[in-house]
Structure formats: C-alpha cells, structure tokens
Design a protein around this motif. Structure first.
Motif, PDB file in Angstrom:
ATOM      1  N   THR A 245       0.820  -1.203   0.000  1.00  0.00           N
ATOM      2  CA  THR A 245       0.000   0.000   0.000  1.00  0.00           C
ATOM      3  C   THR A 245       0.856   1.255   0.000  1.00  0.00           C
ATOM      4  O   THR A 245       1.904   1.319   0.658  1.00  0.00           O
ATOM      5  CB  THR A 245      -0.957   0.022   1.209  1.00  0.00           C
ATOM      6  OG1 THR A 245      -1.755   1.201   1.140  1.00  0.00           O
ATOM      7  CG2 THR A 245      -0.198   0.003   2.529  1.00  0.00           C
ATOM      8  N   SER A 246       0.381   2.258  -0.739  1.00  0.00           N
ATOM      9  CA  SER A 246       1.112   3.531  -0.794  1.00  0.00           C
ATOM     10  C   SER A 246       0.530   4.570   0.142  1.00  0.00           C
ATOM     11  O   SER A 246       1.124   5.639   0.314  1.00  0.00           O
ATOM     12  CB  SER A 246       1.097   4.070  -2.229  1.00  0.00           C
ATOM     13  OG  SER A 246      -0.234   4.270  -2.671  1.00  0.00           O
ATOM     14  N   SER A 247      -0.639   4.266   0.764  1.00  0.00           N
ATOM     15  CA  SER A 247      -1.243   5.297   1.605  1.00  0.00           C
ATOM     16  C   SER A 247      -2.147   4.760   2.707  1.00  0.00           C
ATOM     17  O   SER A 247      -2.409   5.470   3.677  1.00  0.00           O
ATOM     18  CB  SER A 247      -2.061   6.270   0.743  1.00  0.00           C
ATOM     19  OG  SER A 247      -3.120   5.589   0.081  1.00  0.00           O
ATOM     20  N   LEU A 248      -2.647   3.537   2.587  1.00  0.00           N
ATOM     21  CA  LEU A 248      -3.595   3.021   3.577  1.00  0.00           C
ATOM     22  C   LEU A 248      -2.893   2.643   4.877  1.00  0.00           C
ATOM     23  O   LEU A 248      -1.733   2.228   4.871  1.00  0.00           O
ATOM     24  CB  LEU A 248      -4.334   1.803   3.010  1.00  0.00           C
ATOM     25  CG  LEU A 248      -5.184   2.060   1.769  1.00  0.00           C
ATOM     26  CD1 LEU A 248      -5.797   0.754   1.279  1.00  0.00           C
ATOM     27  CD2 LEU A 248      -6.269   3.090   2.045  1.00  0.00           C
TER      28      LEU A 248
ATOM     29  N   VAL B 190       9.459   4.069   8.219  1.00  0.00           N
ATOM     30  CA  VAL B 190       8.471   5.124   8.402  1.00  0.00           C
ATOM     31  C   VAL B 190       7.380   4.624   9.339  1.00  0.00           C
ATOM     32  O   VAL B 190       6.906   3.495   9.213  1.00  0.00           O
ATOM     33  CB  VAL B 190       7.835   5.516   7.044  1.00  0.00           C
ATOM     34  CG1 VAL B 190       6.836   6.652   7.226  1.00  0.00           C
ATOM     35  CG2 VAL B 190       8.906   5.899   6.044  1.00  0.00           C
ATOM     36  N   ARG B 191       6.969   5.469  10.278  1.00  0.00           N
ATOM     37  CA  ARG B 191       5.848   5.125  11.151  1.00  0.00           C
ATOM     38  C   ARG B 191       4.554   5.156  10.360  1.00  0.00           C
ATOM     39  O   ARG B 191       4.378   5.978   9.458  1.00  0.00           O
ATOM     40  CB  ARG B 191       5.789   6.117  12.318  1.00  0.00           C
ATOM     41  CG  ARG B 191       4.642   5.876  13.297  1.00  0.00           C
ATOM     42  CD  ARG B 191       4.705   6.858  14.454  1.00  0.00           C
ATOM     43  NE  ARG B 191       4.581   8.247  14.040  1.00  0.00           N
ATOM     44  CZ  ARG B 191       3.425   8.863  13.794  1.00  0.00           C
ATOM     45  NH1 ARG B 191       2.284   8.204  13.893  1.00  0.00           N
ATOM     46  NH2 ARG B 191       3.416  10.140  13.446  1.00  0.00           N
ATOM     47  N   ASP B 192       3.650   4.266  10.688  1.00  0.00           N
ATOM     48  CA  ASP B 192       2.346   4.205  10.037  1.00  0.00           C
ATOM     49  C   ASP B 192       1.603   5.524  10.253  1.00  0.00           C
ATOM     50  O   ASP B 192       1.207   5.859  11.372  1.00  0.00           O
ATOM     51  CB  ASP B 192       1.548   3.042  10.637  1.00  0.00           C
ATOM     52  CG  ASP B 192       0.245   2.767   9.897  1.00  0.00           C
ATOM     53  OD1 ASP B 192       0.104   3.232   8.755  1.00  0.00           O
ATOM     54  OD2 ASP B 192      -0.623   2.089  10.481  1.00  0.00           O
ATOM     55  N   SER B 193       1.450   6.292   9.177  1.00  0.00           N
ATOM     56  CA  SER B 193       0.760   7.575   9.228  1.00  0.00           C
ATOM     57  C   SER B 193       0.237   7.862   7.831  1.00  0.00           C
ATOM     58  O   SER B 193       0.735   7.288   6.854  1.00  0.00           O
ATOM     59  CB  SER B 193       1.702   8.699   9.691  1.00  0.00           C
ATOM     60  OG  SER B 193       2.808   8.802   8.820  1.00  0.00           O
ATOM     61  N   PRO B 194      -0.762   8.722   7.672  1.00  0.00           N
ATOM     62  CA  PRO B 194      -1.365   8.935   6.357  1.00  0.00           C
ATOM     63  C   PRO B 194      -0.347   9.331   5.288  1.00  0.00           C
ATOM     64  O   PRO B 194       0.368  10.320   5.429  1.00  0.00           O
ATOM     65  CB  PRO B 194      -2.371  10.064   6.611  1.00  0.00           C
ATOM     66  CG  PRO B 194      -2.726   9.921   8.056  1.00  0.00           C
ATOM     67  CD  PRO B 194      -1.449   9.501   8.730  1.00  0.00           C
TER      68      PRO B 194
ATOM     69  N   ARG C 204      -9.121  13.402   3.488  1.00  0.00           N
ATOM     70  CA  ARG C 204      -9.946  12.940   4.604  1.00  0.00           C
ATOM     71  C   ARG C 204      -9.145  12.856   5.901  1.00  0.00           C
ATOM     72  O   ARG C 204      -9.642  13.189   6.986  1.00  0.00           O
ATOM     73  CB  ARG C 204     -10.535  11.560   4.288  1.00  0.00           C
ATOM     74  CG  ARG C 204     -11.620  11.556   3.220  1.00  0.00           C
ATOM     75  CD  ARG C 204     -12.329  10.221   3.154  1.00  0.00           C
ATOM     76  NE  ARG C 204     -11.441   9.141   2.763  1.00  0.00           N
ATOM     77  CZ  ARG C 204     -11.237   8.759   1.504  1.00  0.00           C
ATOM     78  NH1 ARG C 204     -11.837   9.384   0.509  1.00  0.00           N
ATOM     79  NH2 ARG C 204     -10.429   7.754   1.227  1.00  0.00           N
ATOM     80  N   GLU C 205      -7.898  12.435   5.786  1.00  0.00           N
ATOM     81  CA  GLU C 205      -7.089  12.208   6.983  1.00  0.00           C
ATOM     82  C   GLU C 205      -6.385  13.463   7.483  1.00  0.00           C
ATOM     83  O   GLU C 205      -6.222  13.639   8.704  1.00  0.00           O
ATOM     84  CB  GLU C 205      -6.035  11.120   6.694  1.00  0.00           C
ATOM     85  CG  GLU C 205      -6.604   9.745   6.380  1.00  0.00           C
ATOM     86  CD  GLU C 205      -7.257   9.109   7.590  1.00  0.00           C
ATOM     87  OE1 GLU C 205      -6.793   9.350   8.719  1.00  0.00           O
ATOM     88  OE2 GLU C 205      -8.257   8.370   7.409  1.00  0.00           O
ATOM     89  N   LEU C 206      -5.949  14.327   6.570  1.00  0.00           N
ATOM     90  CA  LEU C 206      -5.061  15.434   6.944  1.00  0.00           C
ATOM     91  C   LEU C 206      -5.628  16.819   6.655  1.00  0.00           C
ATOM     92  O   LEU C 206      -5.034  17.816   7.048  1.00  0.00           O
ATOM     93  CB  LEU C 206      -3.712  15.279   6.241  1.00  0.00           C
ATOM     94  CG  LEU C 206      -2.918  14.012   6.600  1.00  0.00           C
ATOM     95  CD1 LEU C 206      -1.681  13.899   5.712  1.00  0.00           C
ATOM     96  CD2 LEU C 206      -2.523  14.002   8.073  1.00  0.00           C
ATOM     97  N   GLY C 207      -6.752  16.871   5.939  1.00  0.00           N
ATOM     98  CA  GLY C 207      -7.367  18.170   5.753  1.00  0.00           C
ATOM     99  C   GLY C 207      -7.315  18.704   4.339  1.00  0.00           C
ATOM    100  O   GLY C 207      -6.789  18.065   3.420  1.00  0.00           O
TER     101      GLY C 207
END
Length: 279
Positions: free
Chosen positions: A116-119, A179-183, A247-250
């Motif tokens: 996944t590139s973003s989920l 990388v930490r799981d984040s949007p 949706r996640e970051l604005g």
C-alpha cells in the motif's frame, strides 16, 4: 547496491500481478527467489505472465542475471510454505482485507508485506489473526529500476520484523527507509503534495506542464517532474491517494479540478496514452 540472494527468502509469494505486483516479482526473481504470483483469473494471469516475462527480458538484455524464477497461478493455495507474501492489489481496504485473510488461511506462518502507498497498516492488520506479522513494503513504480522501498511500521508490527524487512530490501539491492504508520507515509505524502501544487499552478496558468516539470528537474535535480511522474503513476491513483489524504489530513490535500476532470475523461496518464502529456 547489488542484489544478495542470501538476504532474501528462497520462496516469495506476490498477491496481484498488475504493474506493481509484476515489478515486485521481478525484483525478487532477480535477487534469486522462487516467486509465485497469484492472480484472480485466467485472463489476469496471462497478462501478468506477459508483464513479468517482458520485464525480465529487458533485464536480461541489459546484462542482468536473473537468478530466480516466477510462476503465475490462480489458486492462492500455491502460497503455502512461502515465508514471505507481498500483497500488491489495488488500494481498496475491503479488497486488501480479503486478500490478507486468504493469505493468512493458506500460509499461516508467512510474514505479509503490504505494498500500500497510503492506507493504514494498522487498519489492514485488522484482517489478520496475528497483526504482528504485517509490515508495509511500499515499492515504487517502476519497481525494476527504483532504488527505494519504504518499510512502514504499524503499531502492532513485531519489532524483529522491521529488521527482517530492511534486510530483505537490502538483499534486493535497494535502500530501505523506515516510516511510522501515518497517512501517506513519507513518500506519498510529500510526492502528492508537490504534484497537487504543480497541478494548481497549471490551472492558474503559471507555466506549462513542461516548464513546471523542468523547474524541478533542473532546479532541484528531481529525476522527473511532478506532472510527468503523475502520468507514470496514474492520475486515477494520484486522485485516490489525494482524496484519502484530504480525509485524513485536511483540505491542503484537496484534489484540484484539473485532476478530477482528467480522470473523469479517462486521461489517466501513460497507461491510457494521455494525461498531462501525450504518450
């Protein structure tokens, strides 16, 4: 970096044989693994075989040694015994959950990597009986020539698995970042932000697509500009990621009108022959 067969699993499964899945299969085969690609049906399997064969033929034509093998099947039971399975299906949570459940059922001891590139890795891990076995392995398009893999660590990912994932990436002759799981992780978040601003500049008539891209290739030494990169990635893919990040970051990730219009018109980039450029 040079591939190291001793650093990658002897057998690797790849669930999904599209452009990304075929590229991931290529990378592990070049590094010496016996790769099994699972596709959804006979037509998809034939297309995946053609993609992988063409990719490996190009590699052989450059003098690269392909030490491993690739088979493409339609029965996910063929993944049994694979110590590593990488899912590379489209960016739909429900689809990925289904694939992860299927993989866990036929290969209960396997580590699973998600491309996944973003989920959210943690959201995807909800589909597994043992969420600690899931790690993000975000490869970049085109995989055969890309030097980077993001290792995305979910809050339930086993710490030892992160070290394993970094070793596998090095074994492929690539560089890993953790990388930490984040949007959007690191790469998608930055790449999409740059691409969306380039699209807004194009809408506003600041400069042509070619000149905007040249500003980044010559001014900042990017290998390709953000609009050409979007064409390679796929405008539909970029739109999907941008909507998720919005949706996640604005609203700073709100997709520009030009992106929505081109996707609606079927201008998806290189794969359709038309995007911000004509291919």
């Amino acid at each position: 970096m040079t591939p190291d067969p001793a650093a990658v699993p002897e057998r690797v499964g790849v669930y999904g044989g599209g452009r990304m899945g075929a590229g991931i299969a290529h990378a592990f085969a070049v590094a010496g693994a016996a790769v099994t690609v699972v596709e959804s049906g006979d037509a998809a399997a034939r297309a995946a075989r053609e993609r992988v064969a063409a990719s490996l033929a190009r590699a052989a034509g450059t003098g690269a040694t392909v030490a491993g093998t690739v088979e493409v099947v339609t029965d996910d039971a063929a993944l049994a015994g694979c110590p590593l399975v990488v899912e590379a299906v489209p960016e739909l949570v429900e689809l990925k959950h289904d694939v992860l459940r299927r993989t866990a059922a036929v290969a209960p001891a396997a580590v699973i990597g998600s491309n996944t590139s973003s989920l959210s890795i943690d959201t995807l891990a909800d589909a597994l009986p043992d969420p600690a076995r899931l790690v993000g392995l975000h490869f970049f398009n085109p995989v055969p020539v890309s030097a980077l893999v993001e290792v995305v660590v979910g809050p339930r990912t086993a710490s030892a698995l992160v070290d394993d994932a970094r070793r596998w990436v090095a074994g492929l002759g690539r560089t890993a970042i953790t990388v930490r799981d984040s949007p959007g992780f690191a790469s998608s978040r930055l790449g999409v932000a740059l691409a969306l601003e380039a699209m807004r500049m194009l809408e506003e008539g600041v400069a042509s697509a070619e000149d905007i891209d040249t500003a980044m290739t010559l001014g900042y030494r990017h290998p390709t500009g953000p609009l050409r990169t979007t064409d390679v990635v796929g405008l539909d893919v970029r739109l999907h990621i941008a909507e998720h990040l919005e949706r996640e970051l604005g609203p700073r990730f709100a997709p520009p009108r030009v992106l929505r219009d081109k996707v609606a018109a079927g201008e998806l980039g290189r794969k359709t022959g038309q995007g911000f450029y004509t291919w």
